[in-house]
Design a protein around this motif. Structure first.
Motif, PDB file in Angstrom:
ATOM      1  N   LYS A 202       0.882  -0.913  -0.269  1.00  0.00           N
ATOM      2  CA  LYS A 202       0.142   0.554  -0.432  1.00  0.00           C
ATOM      3  C   LYS A 202       1.075   1.294  -0.315  1.00  0.00           C
ATOM      4  O   LYS A 202       0.779   2.616  -0.505  1.00  0.00           O
ATOM      5  CB  LYS A 202      -1.010   0.362   0.658  1.00  0.00           C
ATOM      6  CG  LYS A 202      -0.306   0.482   2.562  1.00  0.00           C
ATOM      7  CD  LYS A 202      -1.012  -0.071   3.621  1.00  0.00           C
ATOM      8  CE  LYS A 202      -0.665  -0.149   4.885  1.00  0.00           C
ATOM      9  NZ  LYS A 202      -1.436   0.149   5.601  1.00  0.00           N
ATOM     10  N   ASP A 203       1.541   1.142   0.614  1.00  0.00           N
ATOM     11  CA  ASP A 203       2.933   2.157   0.407  1.00  0.00           C
ATOM     12  C   ASP A 203       3.719   2.790  -0.586  1.00  0.00           C
ATOM     13  O   ASP A 203       3.642   3.443  -1.097  1.00  0.00           O
ATOM     14  CB  ASP A 203       4.101   2.188   1.182  1.00  0.00           C
ATOM     15  CG  ASP A 203       3.260   2.371   3.248  1.00  0.00           C
ATOM     16  OD1 ASP A 203       2.492   2.913   3.505  1.00  0.00           O
ATOM     17  OD2 ASP A 203       4.093   1.486   3.605  1.00  0.00           O
ATOM     18  N   ALA A 204       3.827   1.545  -1.428  1.00  0.00           N
ATOM     19  CA  ALA A 204       4.337   1.741  -2.615  1.00  0.00           C
ATOM     20  C   ALA A 204       3.326   2.155  -3.765  1.00  0.00           C
ATOM     21  O   ALA A 204       3.577   3.158  -5.143  1.00  0.00           O
ATOM     22  CB  ALA A 204       4.871   0.660  -3.471  1.00  0.00           C
ATOM     23  N   ARG A 205       1.470   2.304  -3.253  1.00  0.00           N
ATOM     24  CA  ARG A 205       1.161   1.983  -4.067  1.00  0.00           C
ATOM     25  C   ARG A 205      -0.263   3.640  -4.445  1.00  0.00           C
ATOM     26  O   ARG A 205      -0.065   4.519  -4.665  1.00  0.00           O
ATOM     27  CB  ARG A 205      -0.621   1.463  -4.082  1.00  0.00           C
ATOM     28  CG  ARG A 205      -1.397   1.042  -4.744  1.00  0.00           C
ATOM     29  CD  ARG A 205      -2.622  -0.083  -4.319  1.00  0.00           C
ATOM     30  NE  ARG A 205      -1.957  -1.120  -4.300  1.00  0.00           N
ATOM     31  CZ  ARG A 205      -2.289  -1.600  -3.316  1.00  0.00           C
ATOM     32  NH1 ARG A 205      -2.815  -0.764  -2.339  1.00  0.00           N
ATOM     33  NH2 ARG A 205      -1.357  -2.730  -3.217  1.00  0.00           N
ATOM     34  N   LYS A 206       0.605   4.079  -2.720  1.00  0.00           N
ATOM     35  CA  LYS A 206       0.265   5.564  -2.301  1.00  0.00           C
ATOM     36  C   LYS A 206       1.470   6.561  -3.041  1.00  0.00           C
ATOM     37  O   LYS A 206       0.824   7.787  -3.962  1.00  0.00           O
ATOM     38  CB  LYS A 206       0.814   5.797  -0.957  1.00  0.00           C
ATOM     39  CG  LYS A 206      -0.766   5.697  -0.529  1.00  0.00           C
ATOM     40  CD  LYS A 206      -0.784   5.815   1.580  1.00  0.00           C
ATOM     41  CE  LYS A 206      -1.862   5.053   1.656  1.00  0.00           C
ATOM     42  NZ  LYS A 206      -1.336   5.455   3.665  1.00  0.00           N
ATOM     43  N   ARG A 207       2.403   6.553  -3.006  1.00  0.00           N
ATOM     44  CA  ARG A 207       3.164   6.922  -4.024  1.00  0.00           C
ATOM     45  C   ARG A 207       3.887   6.572  -5.545  1.00  0.00           C
ATOM     46  O   ARG A 207       4.943   7.824  -5.915  1.00  0.00           O
ATOM     47  CB  ARG A 207       5.179   6.247  -3.337  1.00  0.00           C
ATOM     48  CG  ARG A 207       5.225   6.832  -1.881  1.00  0.00           C
ATOM     49  CD  ARG A 207       6.940   6.109  -1.391  1.00  0.00           C
ATOM     50  NE  ARG A 207       7.843   4.729  -1.446  1.00  0.00           N
ATOM     51  CZ  ARG A 207       6.864   3.947  -0.517  1.00  0.00           C
ATOM     52  NH1 ARG A 207       7.083   4.897   0.775  1.00  0.00           N
ATOM     53  NH2 ARG A 207       7.352   2.921  -0.646  1.00  0.00           N
ATOM     54  N   SER A 208       3.146   5.711  -6.123  1.00  0.00           N
ATOM     55  CA  SER A 208       2.747   5.817  -7.273  1.00  0.00           C
ATOM     56  C   SER A 208       1.531   6.512  -8.656  1.00  0.00           C
ATOM     57  O   SER A 208       1.461   6.640  -7.648  1.00  0.00           O
ATOM     58  CB  SER A 208       3.339   4.026  -8.142  1.00  0.00           C
ATOM     59  OG  SER A 208       3.821   2.914  -7.546  1.00  0.00           O
ATOM     60  N   ASP A 209       2.420   6.722  -9.536  1.00  0.00           N
ATOM     61  CA  ASP A 209       1.569   7.773 -10.246  1.00  0.00           C
ATOM     62  C   ASP A 209       0.316   6.910 -10.253  1.00  0.00           C
ATOM     63  O   ASP A 209      -0.055   5.609 -10.267  1.00  0.00           O
ATOM     64  CB  ASP A 209       1.732   7.781 -11.398  1.00  0.00           C
ATOM     65  CG  ASP A 209       3.217   8.314 -11.718  1.00  0.00           C
ATOM     66  OD1 ASP A 209       3.103   9.466 -10.783  1.00  0.00           O
ATOM     67  OD2 ASP A 209       4.006   8.503 -12.333  1.00  0.00           O
ATOM     68  N   PRO A 210      -1.162   7.280 -10.511  1.00  0.00           N
ATOM     69  CA  PRO A 210      -2.236   7.014 -10.635  1.00  0.00           C
ATOM     70  C   PRO A 210      -2.720   6.259 -11.695  1.00  0.00           C
ATOM     71  O   PRO A 210      -2.047   6.556 -12.968  1.00  0.00           O
ATOM     72  CB  PRO A 210      -3.273   7.407 -10.023  1.00  0.00           C
ATOM     73  CG  PRO A 210      -2.770   9.044 -11.016  1.00  0.00           C
ATOM     74  CD  PRO A 210      -0.897   8.880 -10.391  1.00  0.00           C
ATOM     75  N   PRO A 211      -3.505   5.576 -12.307  1.00  0.00           N
ATOM     76  CA  PRO A 211      -3.604   4.643 -13.313  1.00  0.00           C
ATOM     77  C   PRO A 211      -4.204   5.917 -14.394  1.00  0.00           C
ATOM     78  O   PRO A 211      -5.013   6.940 -14.297  1.00  0.00           O
ATOM     79  CB  PRO A 211      -4.893   3.724 -12.350  1.00  0.00           C
ATOM     80  CG  PRO A 211      -4.282   3.371 -11.158  1.00  0.00           C
ATOM     81  CD  PRO A 211      -4.173   4.115 -11.132  1.00  0.00           C
ATOM     82  N   PRO A 212      -4.215   5.584 -15.713  1.00  0.00           N
ATOM     83  CA  PRO A 212      -4.074   6.167 -16.479  1.00  0.00           C
ATOM     84  C   PRO A 212      -6.496   6.911 -16.699  1.00  0.00           C
ATOM     85  O   PRO A 212      -6.095   7.861 -16.485  1.00  0.00           O
ATOM     86  CB  PRO A 212      -4.288   5.952 -18.034  1.00  0.00           C
ATOM     87  CG  PRO A 212      -2.957   4.884 -17.935  1.00  0.00           C
ATOM     88  CD  PRO A 212      -3.581   4.358 -16.603  1.00  0.00           C
ATOM     89  N   SER A 213      -6.619   5.928 -16.197  1.00  0.00           N
ATOM     90  CA  SER A 213      -7.805   6.494 -16.047  1.00  0.00           C
ATOM     91  C   SER A 213      -8.368   6.841 -14.960  1.00  0.00           C
ATOM     92  O   SER A 213      -9.992   7.787 -15.057  1.00  0.00           O
ATOM     93  CB  SER A 213      -8.591   4.558 -15.698  1.00  0.00           C
ATOM     94  OG  SER A 213      -7.970   3.816 -15.362  1.00  0.00           O
ATOM     95  N   VAL A 214      -8.102   6.596 -13.834  1.00  0.00           N
ATOM     96  CA  VAL A 214      -8.310   7.880 -12.404  1.00  0.00           C
ATOM     97  C   VAL A 214      -6.719   9.473 -12.980  1.00  0.00           C
ATOM     98  O   VAL A 214      -8.079  10.326 -12.660  1.00  0.00           O
ATOM     99  CB  VAL A 214      -7.428   7.425 -11.305  1.00  0.00           C
ATOM    100  CG1 VAL A 214      -7.851   8.384 -10.325  1.00  0.00           C
ATOM    101  CG2 VAL A 214      -8.031   5.680 -11.289  1.00  0.00           C
ATOM    102  N   ALA A 215      -5.911   9.088 -13.383  1.00  0.00           N
ATOM    103  CA  ALA A 215      -5.249  10.460 -13.952  1.00  0.00           C
ATOM    104  C   ALA A 215      -5.967  11.045 -14.617  1.00  0.00           C
ATOM    105  O   ALA A 215      -6.023  12.303 -14.786  1.00  0.00           O
ATOM    106  CB  ALA A 215      -3.879  10.403 -14.356  1.00  0.00           C
TER     107      ALA A 215
END
Length: 215
Positions: A202-215
């Motif tokens: 979950k920590d790596a998920r927070k630091r990563s870019d959101p998916p294209p559909s969300v961004a």
């Protein structure tokens, strides 16, 4: 002679007075010292109690932090054990997008542009990306035998940039040990990225870019 007893009585009284006066002075000094002494004030007791409470809170905070760290370590260990027990399955495998040869091909009209074009063609035959439920691997090199692979637990964060209107993307994966792995022209990007994002912690998920559909 009649006055002699009276004189003797006065002398006795004087001697008694000389003995009593130092005793009275001593008692007076002791009394003044007792009056000058004061019991610890209420504010002092409150300050001591606050200091004790602060130290107790710091001990509790340290214990909670150690307990949280222990739980996270146990969770990471259980995830690694589950990954070992789980059979490895390939989610996607393929070369980089052929669109990366477009610009080098146009530059072939200039003599110096032939070199980038040959490098791009070589990447199409030598470079392979493989995404499984346990790891990500990149095969490359001049002979196509250099393999770089890492598990999802090693990923610190993932960043990307879309190319050709979302047809593919260039992706950079930063690992926990400071290493960086780049995946140029990754095809089927949105599905691949969502799959990888679901496998990291979950920590790596927070630091990563959101998916294209969300961004």
């Amino acid at each position: 002679q009649a006055l002699r007893p009276l004189r003797m009585e006065r002398a006795k009284m004087a001697r008694r007075a000389r003995c009593v006066v130092p005793l009275l002075l001593l008692l007076a000094a002791a009394g003044s010292a007792f009056v000058g002494w004061q019991a610890p004030s209420r504010s002092c007791n409150t300050a001591l109690a606050a200091e004790k409470a602060k130290k107790k809170k710091q001990k509790m905070s340290l214990a909670e932090a150690l307990d949280r760290q222990k739980k996270e370590a146990e969770m990471d260990k259980s995830k690694k054990e589950e990954a070992k027990l789980e059979a490895e399955e390939t989610f996607w495998e393929g070369p980089p997008s052929s669109t990366e040869m477009f610009a080098p091909f146009l530059s072939c009209f200039v003599v110096i542009g032939i070199i980038p074009f040959i490098a791009a063609v070589n990447r199409q035959f030598r470079v392979k990306y493989k995404i499984t439920n346990q790891r990500v691997s990149v095969t490359g090199g001049l002979d196509g035998k250099d393999i770089t692979e890492f598990s999802y637990q090693e990923i610190y964060e993932m960043k990307y940039g879309m190319r050709f209107f979302g047809y593919c993307a260039d992706m950079r994966i930063n690992l926990r040990d400071g290493a960086k792995v780049e995946l140029f022209g990754l095809l089927n990007f949105e599905e691949n990225y969502n799959f990888m994002l679901s496998r990291v912690d979950k920590d790596a998920r927070k630091r990563s870019d959101p998916p294209p559909s969300v961004a």
